[in-house]
Design a protein around this motif. Structure first.
Motif, short mmCIF file in Angstrom:
data_model
loop_
_atom_site.label_atom_id
_atom_site.label_comp_id
_atom_site.label_asym_id
_atom_site.label_seq_id
_atom_site.Cartn_x
_atom_site.Cartn_y
_atom_site.Cartn_z
N GLY A 1 0.82 -1.20 0.00
CA GLY A 1 0.00 0.00 0.00
C GLY A 1 0.85 1.25 0.00
O GLY A 1 2.10 1.20 0.02
N TRP B 1 -1.97 3.81 -4.37
CA TRP B 1 -1.97 2.35 -4.33
C TRP B 1 -1.31 1.81 -5.58
O TRP B 1 -1.40 2.40 -6.65
CB TRP B 1 -3.39 1.81 -4.20
CG TRP B 1 -3.91 1.97 -2.80
CD1 TRP B 1 -4.54 3.06 -2.28
CD2 TRP B 1 -3.79 1.02 -1.74
NE1 TRP B 1 -4.83 2.84 -0.95
CE2 TRP B 1 -4.38 1.61 -0.60
CE3 TRP B 1 -3.24 -0.26 -1.65
CZ2 TRP B 1 -4.45 0.94 0.63
CZ3 TRP B 1 -3.32 -0.92 -0.42
CH2 TRP B 1 -3.90 -0.32 0.70
N GLN C 1 -0.26 -6.03 -5.60
CA GLN C 1 -1.07 -6.49 -4.47
C GLN C 1 -1.12 -8.02 -4.42
O GLN C 1 -1.08 -8.63 -3.35
CB GLN C 1 -2.46 -5.89 -4.55
CG GLN C 1 -2.48 -4.36 -4.44
CD GLN C 1 -3.88 -3.78 -4.55
OE1 GLN C 1 -4.85 -4.36 -4.05
NE2 GLN C 1 -3.99 -2.63 -5.21
N ASN D 1 -6.75 -1.68 -0.34
CA ASN D 1 -6.23 -2.89 -0.96
C ASN D 1 -7.40 -3.67 -1.55
O ASN D 1 -8.39 -3.93 -0.87
CB ASN D 1 -5.52 -3.73 0.10
CG ASN D 1 -4.67 -4.83 -0.50
OD1 ASN D 1 -4.98 -5.33 -1.58
ND2 ASN D 1 -3.63 -5.21 0.19
#
Length: 386
Positions: free
Chosen positions: A161, A184, A190, A283
């Motif tokens: 993040g 992000w 991620q 996220n």
């Protein structure tokens, strides 16, 4: 699988820090494939084969190292990326590179370098990953570093993040090649982060059981593990015990992977562009709330019973002492550095101390032990905990 509209696109990459002119002789690869290949061919990546994952300087050949862990993360990451229609090459590259900044002896080595360089900005393995890839690993004639794409570097910088530039190394690199640390990252980054969690959550159990630091009866206190073990016993009642344990690990990985895929799909419903991923404010790829709670319980168990096991802590302290003594020796007598590093040693601070830390951070466990023996006339003791 068809590429999703929100996937990172190598044809639309934000480019590299240093422009490159190619003559077409290096093969028809995408920009992200080039990133992955540059990482695989790097010296820093090869050194991961002899760097600690959990067990320091293991006597056996079956325990994970940083290299085998990174390969396992990449396998998990590619599976998730393919299911979601993401760019598999970028995901794989992120997974392969994520631990390159770790010094010898894992977190014990990092603790020693952090303390030794406290007056000069400290040491952080995540920032060191970027520093290694962008400045230290320099095999090309036209520029420093591997000159990886912005898309890969920003994913490594903030895979968990948005992140403030709270480390001198990250601050310097971000100032020279803006990684937009306040936003992000891509979904590929991620996914790489959660793939790392899945890999070490389960493979550390496997190594812990193999080393005798963990017992199955302890693990069965966790409902998640107990449920999977009962399923294994029902399916394979006559299988040897060691095979059942490996089936347990495989089953847990599969359940976690499926959970991430399903949860991520629900989170990205209606999203059509990468910029929506970056601007989502949260996220979007990870565990569902139920699985997240189980995974936190598993992590607490691992810290209590494996990572903070008395024998592990004692060995880690011995390893920390090795790195601390190496740093002190190089600081006091710079001629002990390898010739190339000695010749490149800056005169002033903090560059001088950071240079010494760079040298040590690139060492494998084995090389650090050999250097210690060369300097102090004896090999360090207490560095094998299996």
């Amino acid at each position: 699988m068809k590429r999703a509209s929100f996937a990172a696109d190598p044809a639309r990459s934000r480019g590299r820090e240093f422009p490159e002119n190619r003559d077409g002789t290096r093969g028809p690869r995408s920009e992200f494939q080039r990133d992955r290949d540059r990482i695989i061919h790097s010296i820093a990546f090869r050194r991961l084969r002899s760097k600690t994952q959990v067990f320091i300087a293991p006597d056996g050949d079956h325990y994970r190292t940083r290299l085998t862990h990174s390969l396992e993360v990449a396998q998990i990451g590619r599976v998730i990326a393919r299911a979601l229609g993401l760019d598999e090459d970028l995901t794989e590259a992120l997974c392969l590179a994520h631990d390159i900044g770790h010094p010898p002896f894992g977190h014990a080595g990092e603790k020693a370098l952090s303390h030794a360089t406290l007056r000069h900005g400290g040491f952080d393995h995540n920032a060191q990953t970027l520093r290694t890839l962008m400045r230290l690993e320099s095999p090309y004639c036209g520029h420093p570093g591997l000159n990886l794409t912005w898309d890969l570097l920003e994913g490594l910088a903030k895979h968990n993040g948005p992140k403030p530039a709270d480390n001198w190394a990250l601050e310097e690199l971000d100032a020279e090649f803006d990684l937009e640390l306040d936003r992000w990252p891509s979904l590929e980054a991620q996914v790489a982060a959660v793939a790392d969690d899945i890999a070490y959550d389960n493979h550390d159990i496997d190594d812990g059981l193999r080393a005798g630091f963990l017992e199955l009866e302890q693990l069965l206190a966790l409902d998640f593990v107990a449920d999977q073990w009962r399923m294994v016993e029902r399916r394979f009642p006559d299988a040897p015990h060691d095979r059942k344990l490996r089936e347990l690990i495989r089953g847990q990985i599969g359940i976690m992977v499926n959970d991430v895929i399903e949860h991520t799909q629900s989170q990205i419903e209606g999203i059509v562009a990468l910029e929506e991923i970056r601007g989502a404010g949260k996220n979007l790829s990870g565990f569902s709330s139920g699985m997240a709670a189980q995974e936190r319980s598993l992590k607490r168990f691992m810290y209590d019973n494996l990572y903070y096991h008395p024998e592990q802590l004692a060995t880690a302290e011995n390893a920390r002492d090795v790195v601390a003594r190496l740093y002190a020796a190089y600081e006091q007598e710079e001629g002990l550095l390898n010739q190339d590093w000695h010749e490149a040693l800056p005169e002033g601070e903090p560059a001088r101390s950071r240079h010494i830390a760079d040298f040590i951070a690139g060492m494998t466990d084995r090389f650090a032990i050999d250097q210690y023996a060369r300097i102090y006339g004896r090999r360090p003791e207490g560095l094998s905990n299996v």
